[in-house]
Design an enzyme around this catalytic site. Structure first.
Site, short mmCIF file in Angstrom:
data_model
loop_
_atom_site.label_atom_id
_atom_site.label_comp_id
_atom_site.label_asym_id
_atom_site.label_seq_id
_atom_site.Cartn_x
_atom_site.Cartn_y
_atom_site.Cartn_z
N LEU A 1 -113.45 10.57 33.28
CA LEU A 1 -113.83 11.44 33.32
C LEU A 1 -113.36 12.86 32.81
O LEU A 1 -112.90 12.50 31.80
CB LEU A 1 -112.05 12.10 33.48
CG LEU A 1 -111.85 12.42 35.01
CD1 LEU A 1 -112.85 12.47 36.83
CD2 LEU A 1 -109.86 12.21 35.74
N HIS A 2 -114.40 13.81 32.78
CA HIS A 2 -114.38 15.29 31.49
C HIS A 2 -114.72 16.44 31.82
O HIS A 2 -114.60 16.76 31.76
CB HIS A 2 -114.70 14.55 30.25
CG HIS A 2 -116.79 15.04 31.05
ND1 HIS A 2 -117.30 14.32 30.80
CD2 HIS A 2 -117.55 16.26 30.75
CE1 HIS A 2 -118.93 14.07 31.51
NE2 HIS A 2 -118.86 15.31 30.95
N ARG A 3 -115.77 16.22 33.12
CA ARG A 3 -115.85 18.07 34.21
C ARG A 3 -115.46 18.62 34.43
O ARG A 3 -114.05 18.41 34.94
CB ARG A 3 -117.08 17.55 35.17
CG ARG A 3 -118.22 16.50 34.58
CD ARG A 3 -119.54 16.20 35.55
NE ARG A 3 -120.49 16.23 35.22
CZ ARG A 3 -121.96 16.79 34.11
NH1 ARG A 3 -121.23 17.82 34.12
NH2 ARG A 3 -122.34 15.82 34.61
N ARG B 1 -111.50 16.41 26.24
CA ARG B 1 -111.31 17.17 27.00
C ARG B 1 -109.99 16.81 28.47
O ARG B 1 -109.50 17.99 28.14
CB ARG B 1 -112.29 17.86 27.85
CG ARG B 1 -111.90 18.54 29.05
CD ARG B 1 -113.92 19.16 30.05
NE ARG B 1 -114.08 19.97 29.59
CZ ARG B 1 -113.52 21.72 30.03
NH1 ARG B 1 -112.77 21.43 30.83
NH2 ARG B 1 -113.70 22.55 29.31
#
Length: 367
Positions: free
Chosen positions: A206-208, A239
């Site tokens: 998960l990074h967006r 992130r």
């Protein structure tokens, strides 16, 4: 022929590996420029070491920053490099800030630009990647498309005459590493504590920004992962870690076990060991598809529509709004019975890229 590859982020390094290998078998000069957009060792150094990529010829050391600062810094640092090298081609990869900065720097110096992975579209202008890929396609001289769908997007935008179907270089490297894992050539992946690779588990990333920057949304997504019936190996991008700490959100709870990003071979081995993937990563959607693992993508759209059309990928924009039983059933569903085919090519895309660059040397197709 001299070609400069401009890379800076993890997905670009993975794509660079087969391109570098393809050039190594020719008499062409291939110069690697690393912008330093990803400077964490787990997102950069391990890919050079693990994928057999030669050390960068130039490292700009740009580091982090806002989109404007990062893009501007790459632009300023590239100008003297391109002026000195005077390549026949500047090859840019994907859809990052390094991509658009490399393309802009080259076109302003009247150097031919080729865009690898051209024509992908999410049609979501909230994504910075969408701006980067569209702008790069419209300023590049040669568009190297990975799929028929990408070719259709380029034609719809009036770019057909400078577009070529090259195939997807990610297939080249993914299949090579898959075979190496099967042959025991790579060590077992370092999965998070509490994950037993011999038992069913889900692999998650998960990074967006759309999923990580809003505290309530990030907390709700983690709640959904924590409630799943299988252990979840969450490979936490820097992130994600930074946003969770800033928001006071505990990542490692319930079914979620937190680990660090893996080297590419480790990631492929982890996908193969998993029962399925939950992600918002474009690259991992496709890798899971190639490795025949079901994927649940926490986004409202995907550039890799072939993964959805074949049933191997399901888009779930808001898992926390689903009935918990339906959410669990989605991520643990059975794999489709039908063969997914080869919409991304046969594993020889990098060789196609070198051939097409030869045919188009100078920025236009040679007779």
């Amino acid at each position: 022929m001299k070609v400069i590859s401009i890379v800076g982020a993890r997905p670009q390094l993975v794509k660079l590996a087969p391109i570098s290998a393809a050039f190594a078998g020719t008499k062409h000069e291939h110069v690697i420029v690393h912008t330093g957009q990803h400077y964490d060792a787990n997102l950069s150094d391990v890919f050079f070491d693990g994928l057999g990529i030669p050390a960068p010829d130039v490292h700009l050391g740009i580091g982090s920053g806002s989109h404007g600062v990062q893009t501007g810094s790459v632009l300023a640092a590239l100008d003297p490099v391109l002026e000195r090298e005077k390549p026949d081609w500047v090859l840019v990869y994907g859809d990052t800030n390094s991509t658009i900065a490399g393309a802009l720097s080259a076109v302003k110096m009247h150097l031919p630009v080729a865009h690898l992975e051209a024509g992908l579209r999410s049609f979501n202008r909230r994504m910075p990647e969408e701006h980067n890929r569209v702008l790069t396609d419209h300023c590049a001289d040669l568009l190297l498309a990975p799929t028929d769908e990408a070719m259709r997007h380029l034609a719809a935008e009036g770019l057909a005459e400078r577009s070529e179907l090259a195939g997807d270089v990610m297939v080249d490297i993914c299949l090579r590493i898959r075979d190496g894992v099967a042959a025991g050539a790579h060590p077992a992946p370092a999965l998070p504590e509490g994950i037993d690779a011999a038992k069913p588990f889900l692999l998650a990333t998960l990074h967006r920004p759309d999923n990580t920057d809003d505290p309530e949304r990030l907390a709700a997504i983690i709640d959904s992962l924590a409630a799943l019936p299988l252990p979840v190996a969450l490979l936490a991008h820097p992130r994600l870690v930074a946003r969770a700490e800033a928001h006071g959100i505990e990542l490692g709870r319930g079914s979620v076990h937190v680990g660090e990003p893996l080297p590419y071979a480790g990631l492929i081995a982890a996908v193969l060991a998993s029962s399925g993937v939950v992600t918002d990563s474009g690259g991992l959607q496709k890798e899971a598809f190639l490795l025949k693992r079901i994927t649940t993508t926490i986004r409202p759209e995907t550039e890799w529509v072939e993964t959805v059309r074949t049933g191997w990928n399901i888009l779930v924009p808001d898992p926390h709004t689903m009935d918990p039983a339906a959410w669990a059933a989605t991520v643990t569903r059975a794999a489709p019975a039908a063969d997914p085919g080869t919409p991304y090519g046969d594993g020889h895309a990098a060789e196609n890229v070198v051939r097409i660059l030869e045919e188009w040397k100078g920025g236009s197709q040679q007779a």
